[in-house]
Motif scaffolding. Sequence first.
Motif, PDB file in Angstrom:
ATOM      1  N   ARG A 193      53.623  40.395  44.626  1.00  0.00           N
ATOM      2  CA  ARG A 193      53.613  39.988  43.209  1.00  0.00           C
ATOM      3  C   ARG A 193      52.175  39.739  42.728  1.00  0.00           C
ATOM      4  N   TYR A 194      51.416  39.070  43.593  1.00  0.00           N
ATOM      5  CA  TYR A 194      50.038  38.711  43.229  1.00  0.00           C
ATOM      6  C   TYR A 194      49.211  39.964  42.966  1.00  0.00           C
ATOM      7  N   GLN A 195      49.326  40.907  43.903  1.00  0.00           N
ATOM      8  CA  GLN A 195      48.554  42.150  43.767  1.00  0.00           C
ATOM      9  C   GLN A 195      49.014  42.935  42.538  1.00  0.00           C
ATOM     10  N   ALA A 196      50.341  42.937  42.306  1.00  0.00           N
ATOM     11  CA  ALA A 196      50.876  43.683  41.158  1.00  0.00           C
ATOM     12  C   ALA A 196      50.337  43.102  39.849  1.00  0.00           C
ATOM     13  N   MET A 197      50.283  41.775  39.751  1.00  0.00           N
ATOM     14  CA  MET A 197      49.778  41.188  38.507  1.00  0.00           C
ATOM     15  C   MET A 197      48.294  41.504  38.315  1.00  0.00           C
ATOM     16  N   LEU A 198      47.541  41.408  39.409  1.00  0.00           N
ATOM     17  CA  LEU A 198      46.110  41.754  39.303  1.00  0.00           C
ATOM     18  C   LEU A 198      45.933  43.228  38.919  1.00  0.00           C
ATOM     19  N   ASP A 199      46.731  44.096  39.540  1.00  0.00           N
ATOM     20  CA  ASP A 199      46.627  45.535  39.221  1.00  0.00           C
ATOM     21  C   ASP A 199      46.971  45.792  37.755  1.00  0.00           C
ATOM     22  N   GLY A 200      48.057  45.159  37.293  1.00  0.00           N
ATOM     23  CA  GLY A 200      48.466  45.346  35.897  1.00  0.00           C
ATOM     24  C   GLY A 200      47.366  44.876  34.948  1.00  0.00           C
ATOM     25  N   TYR A 201      46.827  43.716  35.247  1.00  0.00           N
ATOM     26  CA  TYR A 201      45.765  43.157  34.399  1.00  0.00           C
ATOM     27  C   TYR A 201      44.572  44.112  34.369  1.00  0.00           C
ATOM     28  N   GLN A 202      44.178  44.543  35.570  1.00  0.00           N
ATOM     29  CA  GLN A 202      42.951  45.357  35.649  1.00  0.00           C
ATOM     30  C   GLN A 202      43.151  46.791  35.165  1.00  0.00           C
ATOM     31  N   SER A 203      44.411  47.210  35.028  1.00  0.00           N
ATOM     32  CA  SER A 203      44.633  48.543  34.461  1.00  0.00           C
ATOM     33  C   SER A 203      44.237  48.544  32.978  1.00  0.00           C
ATOM     34  N   VAL A 204      44.144  47.363  32.389  1.00  0.00           N
ATOM     35  CA  VAL A 204      43.779  47.250  30.969  1.00  0.00           C
ATOM     36  C   VAL A 204      42.384  46.631  30.804  1.00  0.00           C
ATOM     37  N   ARG A 205      42.118  45.587  31.590  1.00  0.00           N
ATOM     38  CA  ARG A 205      40.835  44.869  31.469  1.00  0.00           C
ATOM     39  C   ARG A 205      40.331  44.546  32.872  1.00  0.00           C
ATOM     40  N   PRO A 206      39.484  45.422  33.439  1.00  0.00           N
ATOM     41  CA  PRO A 206      38.986  45.144  34.792  1.00  0.00           C
ATOM     42  C   PRO A 206      38.197  43.837  34.832  1.00  0.00           C
ATOM     43  N   LEU A 207      38.386  43.092  35.911  1.00  0.00           N
ATOM     44  CA  LEU A 207      37.643  41.838  36.081  1.00  0.00           C
ATOM     45  C   LEU A 207      36.239  42.151  36.568  1.00  0.00           C
ATOM     46  N   SER A 208      35.263  41.359  36.135  1.00  0.00           N
ATOM     47  CA  SER A 208      33.905  41.511  36.662  1.00  0.00           C
ATOM     48  C   SER A 208      33.858  40.874  38.060  1.00  0.00           C
ATOM     49  N   GLU A 209      32.773  41.140  38.790  1.00  0.00           N
ATOM     50  CA  GLU A 209      32.636  40.532  40.125  1.00  0.00           C
ATOM     51  C   GLU A 209      32.660  39.017  40.034  1.00  0.00           C
ATOM     52  N   GLN A 210      31.999  38.517  38.972  1.00  0.00           N
ATOM     53  CA  GLN A 210      31.932  37.059  38.814  1.00  0.00           C
ATOM     54  C   GLN A 210      33.333  36.479  38.547  1.00  0.00           C
ATOM     55  N   GLU A 211      34.125  37.205  37.770  1.00  0.00           N
ATOM     56  CA  GLU A 211      35.488  36.733  37.494  1.00  0.00           C
ATOM     57  C   GLU A 211      36.324  36.734  38.778  1.00  0.00           C
ATOM     58  N   HIS A 212      36.188  37.810  39.558  1.00  0.00           N
ATOM     59  CA  HIS A 212      36.896  37.868  40.848  1.00  0.00           C
ATOM     60  C   HIS A 212      36.544  36.664  41.705  1.00  0.00           C
ATOM     61  N   ALA A 213      35.230  36.389  41.770  1.00  0.00           N
ATOM     62  CA  ALA A 213      34.767  35.295  42.636  1.00  0.00           C
ATOM     63  C   ALA A 213      35.289  33.950  42.132  1.00  0.00           C
ATOM     64  N   ALA A 214      35.467  33.837  40.802  1.00  0.00           N
ATOM     65  CA  ALA A 214      35.893  32.549  40.223  1.00  0.00           C
ATOM     66  C   ALA A 214      37.409  32.332  40.321  1.00  0.00           C
TER      67      ALA A 214
END
Length: 314
Positions: free
Chosen positions: A241-262
Amino acid sequence: MSVYTQLSQQDFDQICELYELGKLISFKGVADGIENTTYFFNTDKQGIQSEWVFTLFEYTQPQALPYYLELYDHLYQQGVPVPDPLLTKQNTRLITLHNKPGAVFPKLPGRTPNELTPELCFQCGEQLAKFHLAGESYPQQHDCPKGLVFWQTSVEQFNELSEEDKSLIKDCIQRYQAAINGLPKTSVHGDLFHDNVLVDNSKITAIIDLFNASYDYAVYDLAITLNDWTLNQTHRIIKDRYQAMLDGYQSVRPLSEQEHAALPIMQQTSAMRWWLSRIDTARTFQSQKDQDTTSSKDPNQMKAQLLALLEQLG
Ligand SMILES: Nc1ncnc2c1ncn2[C@@H]1O[C@H](COP(=O)(O)OP(=O)(O)OP(=O)(O)O)[C@@H](O)[C@H]1O
Ligand SMILES: N[C@@H](CCO)C(=O)O
């Protein structure tokens, strides 16, 4: 319980008149939700039947209501599936009933999801990212009343917290402050728990309840959503579920490295935020309502969530 103010047929006749909705057919109180009085009602205008939601704002700060209602409209105009609050004959979105502000929304199809499948988590991630992109062009900015200042004040004031709780919270606030510099902000939902989404035929049909929206960090909003949708009863991450939500989010708005780290500290901050605000809600209920308070949510669940996230995410 979410009918704090009992509304009558006369009230709904008045609402129909103010919004030119035609003739009232029926109305009924809605048993979900905590903070507002919510009713569904049906109307008939020249043979066309329509379904509506009336919300009477019990706790929301009245001065913030135009910010929220215009945000709904802004997002709706940009294709985010939120209900667009109706305009009255006088071209306002707010009315006053029983000395409280109220608004009418179209009743959108769908139901609160029972099962949070990875497919639904993907869609939720996509919708949240669309919300964040559309929210960037919203001209009004509003700080979350349950943000940093509230955390700093309540951690000192709430006698429900032990000394150990206080140092846990203060440590979380410190790490949040160290992580936020330079993170992008936008208009965020702030409370995209699964009970604020409607689903029909396995598709998300609506995002509702924007009354925790504010101008805040996009990744913090994602963390709030991940915590509700992708943790199990003991607050362990459900990986697909976690990966799916991240994938869905990033299919529209990729996270920056800083956002990933935060993200890990933002998830811990989210647990801390809801821990404190659930204590605050319980206090408000106790002081203002002489009624059953079992509908307020348990703050200790969020403390347990914070501890579990610290263990899993460091
Ligand atoms: N536009 C809508 N279309 C269909 N159903 C709706 C709509 N708005 C609200 N509802 C229904 O009414 C319920 C209560 O609404 P809402 O979540 O806004 O109440 P609340 O008291 O603000 O809740 P919360 O505890 O999340 O703050 C929702 O769970 C949903 O079932
Ligand atoms: N989603 C919030 C309630 C928001 O009104 C909580 O679980 O505490």
